[in-house]
Design a protein around this motif. Sequence first.
Motif, PDB file in Angstrom:
ATOM      1  N   SER A   1       3.186  25.548  38.376  1.00 26.28           N
ATOM      2  CA  SER A   1       2.116  26.076  38.334  1.00 26.28           C
ATOM      3  C   SER A   1       2.077  27.333  37.001  1.00 26.28           C
ATOM      4  O   SER A   1       3.195  27.546  36.781  1.00 26.28           O
ATOM      5  CB  SER A   1       1.353  26.950  39.635  1.00 26.28           C
ATOM      6  OG  SER A   1       2.084  27.960  39.791  1.00 26.28           O
ATOM      7  N   SER A   2       0.993  27.484  36.555  1.00 27.27           N
ATOM      8  CA  SER A   2       1.049  28.659  35.611  1.00 27.27           C
ATOM      9  C   SER A   2       1.422  29.998  35.897  1.00 27.27           C
ATOM     10  O   SER A   2       2.121  30.578  35.125  1.00 27.27           O
ATOM     11  CB  SER A   2      -0.352  28.710  34.668  1.00 27.27           C
ATOM     12  OG  SER A   2      -0.679  27.545  34.081  1.00 27.27           O
TER      13      SER A   2
ATOM     14  N   HIS B   1       5.108  29.925  36.362  1.00 30.29           N
ATOM     15  CA  HIS B   1       5.796  29.995  35.055  1.00 30.29           C
ATOM     16  C   HIS B   1       5.772  31.555  34.504  1.00 30.29           C
ATOM     17  O   HIS B   1       6.604  31.896  33.897  1.00 30.29           O
ATOM     18  CB  HIS B   1       5.063  28.980  34.228  1.00 30.29           C
ATOM     19  CG  HIS B   1       5.453  27.469  34.281  1.00 30.29           C
ATOM     20  ND1 HIS B   1       4.746  26.602  34.091  1.00 30.29           N
ATOM     21  CD2 HIS B   1       6.659  26.990  34.620  1.00 30.29           C
ATOM     22  CE1 HIS B   1       5.014  25.576  34.620  1.00 30.29           C
ATOM     23  NE2 HIS B   1       6.314  25.463  34.750  1.00 30.29           N
ATOM     24  N   GLY B   2       4.709  32.150  34.738  1.00 29.33           N
ATOM     25  CA  GLY B   2       4.456  33.321  34.217  1.00 29.33           C
ATOM     26  C   GLY B   2       5.301  34.590  34.741  1.00 29.33           C
ATOM     27  O   GLY B   2       5.723  35.292  34.342  1.00 29.33           O
TER      28      GLY B   2
ATOM     29  N   ALA C   1       5.214  32.000  26.404  1.00 27.91           N
ATOM     30  CA  ALA C   1       3.961  32.143  27.222  1.00 27.91           C
ATOM     31  C   ALA C   1       2.943  31.315  26.428  1.00 27.91           C
ATOM     32  O   ALA C   1       2.440  30.783  27.283  1.00 27.91           O
ATOM     33  CB  ALA C   1       3.877  33.530  27.760  1.00 27.91           C
ATOM     34  N   PHE C   2       2.858  31.640  25.231  1.00 22.11           N
ATOM     35  CA  PHE C   2       1.759  31.194  24.570  1.00 22.11           C
ATOM     36  C   PHE C   2       1.995  29.744  24.487  1.00 22.11           C
ATOM     37  O   PHE C   2       0.849  28.969  24.733  1.00 22.11           O
ATOM     38  CB  PHE C   2       1.704  31.699  23.151  1.00 22.11           C
ATOM     39  CG  PHE C   2       0.692  30.985  22.170  1.00 22.11           C
ATOM     40  CD1 PHE C   2      -0.804  31.363  22.331  1.00 22.11           C
ATOM     41  CD2 PHE C   2       1.018  30.153  21.197  1.00 22.11           C
ATOM     42  CE1 PHE C   2      -1.639  31.055  21.670  1.00 22.11           C
ATOM     43  CE2 PHE C   2       0.036  29.663  20.401  1.00 22.11           C
ATOM     44  CZ  PHE C   2      -1.256  30.110  20.592  1.00 22.11           C
ATOM     45  N   THR C   3       3.004  29.151  24.382  1.00 24.56           N
ATOM     46  CA  THR C   3       3.269  27.805  24.467  1.00 24.56           C
ATOM     47  C   THR C   3       3.032  27.182  25.780  1.00 24.56           C
ATOM     48  O   THR C   3       2.616  25.682  25.676  1.00 24.56           O
ATOM     49  CB  THR C   3       4.732  27.153  23.883  1.00 24.56           C
ATOM     50  OG1 THR C   3       5.617  27.700  24.630  1.00 24.56           O
ATOM     51  CG2 THR C   3       4.769  27.917  22.526  1.00 24.56           C
ATOM     52  N   LEU C   4       2.993  27.630  26.716  1.00 22.68           N
ATOM     53  CA  LEU C   4       2.688  27.235  28.090  1.00 22.68           C
ATOM     54  C   LEU C   4       1.322  26.850  28.490  1.00 22.68           C
ATOM     55  O   LEU C   4       0.874  26.559  29.531  1.00 22.68           O
ATOM     56  CB  LEU C   4       3.305  28.005  29.021  1.00 22.68           C
ATOM     57  CG  LEU C   4       5.070  27.737  29.235  1.00 22.68           C
ATOM     58  CD1 LEU C   4       5.671  28.870  30.120  1.00 22.68           C
ATOM     59  CD2 LEU C   4       5.440  26.473  29.247  1.00 22.68           C
ATOM     60  N   ILE C   5       0.445  27.644  27.382  1.00 23.33           N
ATOM     61  CA  ILE C   5      -0.963  27.919  27.790  1.00 23.33           C
ATOM     62  C   ILE C   5      -1.597  26.484  27.454  1.00 23.33           C
ATOM     63  O   ILE C   5      -1.163  25.804  26.795  1.00 23.33           O
ATOM     64  CB  ILE C   5      -1.607  28.901  26.965  1.00 23.33           C
ATOM     65  CG1 ILE C   5      -1.186  30.169  27.546  1.00 23.33           C
ATOM     66  CG2 ILE C   5      -3.115  28.665  27.062  1.00 23.33           C
ATOM     67  CD1 ILE C   5      -1.651  31.275  26.638  1.00 23.33           C
TER      68      ILE C   5
END
Length: 91
Positions: free
Chosen positions: A39-40, A43-44, A87-91
């Motif tokens: 989940s996001s 990951h965050g 983090a930006f690439t996971l969005i």
Amino acid sequence: MTTPAINHDPPRTGRLTAAWLVLIGLTLAGGGLAGLQESSLAHGAVLALAAIKGRCVALRFMGLEHAPAWLRRTVLGWLFGVVGFIAFTLI
């Protein structure tokens, strides 16, 4: 003109041991979060723990606590820049 004094005293062992124990705890927490679910939020949280660990390593073990402010800002800026990019690439 005199140059500022530089503290060449080694850090106290107790502080390094405490930092090391915190790093172990954060590593275990990150491993547990990573294994929970895809989940996001997970990951965050893992990225946040990695950023905290990186800051701890830079300040305590690399000795940036006593380094000039420009060097400390550069290294920590790089660290948080990399974490932000991931983090930006996971969005």
